[in-house]
Design an enzyme around this catalytic site. Sequence first.
Site, PDB file in Angstrom:
ATOM      1  N   ASP A   1     -34.910 -21.936 -55.054  1.00  0.00           N
ATOM      2  CA  ASP A   1     -33.618 -21.370 -54.679  1.00  0.00           C
ATOM      3  C   ASP A   1     -33.317 -20.166 -55.561  1.00  0.00           C
ATOM      4  OD1 ASP A   1     -30.697 -22.195 -53.361  1.00  0.00           O
ATOM      5  OD2 ASP A   1     -30.510 -21.212 -55.318  1.00  0.00           O
TER       6      ASP A   1
ATOM      7  N   HIS B   1     -23.091 -16.137 -50.142  1.00  0.00           N
ATOM      8  CA  HIS B   1     -22.983 -16.695 -51.491  1.00  0.00           C
ATOM      9  C   HIS B   1     -21.558 -17.117 -51.863  1.00  0.00           C
ATOM     10  CE1 HIS B   1     -25.210 -16.331 -55.624  1.00  0.00           C
ATOM     11  NE2 HIS B   1     -24.513 -17.436 -55.544  1.00  0.00           N
TER      12      HIS B   1
ATOM     13  N   TYR C   1     -28.966 -12.788 -58.830  1.00  0.00           N
ATOM     14  CA  TYR C   1     -29.678 -13.215 -60.036  1.00  0.00           C
ATOM     15  C   TYR C   1     -30.634 -12.145 -60.563  1.00  0.00           C
ATOM     16  CZ  TYR C   1     -28.132 -17.799 -58.282  1.00  0.00           C
ATOM     17  OH  TYR C   1     -27.397 -18.850 -57.799  1.00  0.00           O
TER      18      TYR C   1
ATOM     19  N   LYS D   1     -29.724 -15.841 -51.164  1.00  0.00           N
ATOM     20  CA  LYS D   1     -28.301 -15.728 -50.883  1.00  0.00           C
ATOM     21  C   LYS D   1     -27.866 -14.260 -50.849  1.00  0.00           C
ATOM     22  CE  LYS D   1     -27.701 -19.855 -53.726  1.00  0.00           C
ATOM     23  NZ  LYS D   1     -28.762 -19.538 -54.718  1.00  0.00           N
TER      24      LYS D   1
END
Length: 285
Positions: free
Chosen positions: A51, A114, A56, A81
């Site tokens: 994931d 998200h 990120y 996401k």
Amino acid sequence: MSYAKVLNCPTIPLSNGLQIPIFGLGTSHDGGYSHDAIVYALTECGIRHIDTAKRYGCEEKLGIAISDSKLPRSDLWLTNKLWHGDYGYDAAKKACLTSCSQMRVQYFDLYLMHWPGSFQPGCSNREMRAETWRALEELYKEGVCRSIGVSNFLVHHLEQLKEDCSVVPHVNQVEYHPFQQPIKLMDYCRQEGIVFEGYSPLAKGQVISDQTVLHIAKKYRRTPAQICIRWSIQNGVVTIPKSTKRKRIEENSQVFDFQLDDSDMAALGGLHDERHVTWDPTNVE
């Protein structure tokens, strides 16, 4: 010829028939990124569910690690996401294709919005969610996303999306651990055929020092983390703990050879105190 280990991990069916592994490895911008840890998780621990998210900042690195694992793409479940800065029909489609390119893949197994808030001027959150979701619906129909869902959405967000769009989200990924158990949201998701997925299963480390958790861990001769992950999985929740440490990743994945009894499940269930250790979407309209 060598064969990579495969974790004996159950799956949960999505409403479209796909099977999502109930256990996966989360990634994050917090605490850095470890190439070796991802390759180790895939090849030595047998984890097949990863994931991540554009936010990120590790999509390109993750793509390299997946390539280095030498595993066939079809053996993996990859979730990504869409960050709210890319909400809107055109922006969402472009962002998804860019993320695929960054990760060197042709498709995502699951693609999530998200956050329920859009932060876009001149447009309500509801309108922006609907416009963005229509882009995800098209990506789903085109096969770029094999399933689509949301993250951090509450019941009223899901209700509005159901009224405004045609495809019900396949997954809702939210914060879930013994201290944060959104039972009404879980019940709603099950009622609507939405698979419930939980992140931060260790409450960012807060839960592993709880006396109830420590007592149960001692009883089963397991780590506190294993107890919490097992509790989540035993509740039927797709669970994605994060770590960049090999030993922790291996320990966290070793939760399918024991079962918590009813009294211990109830004791852990009794720890709910409504605390959030991450984003709280309660006030998002």
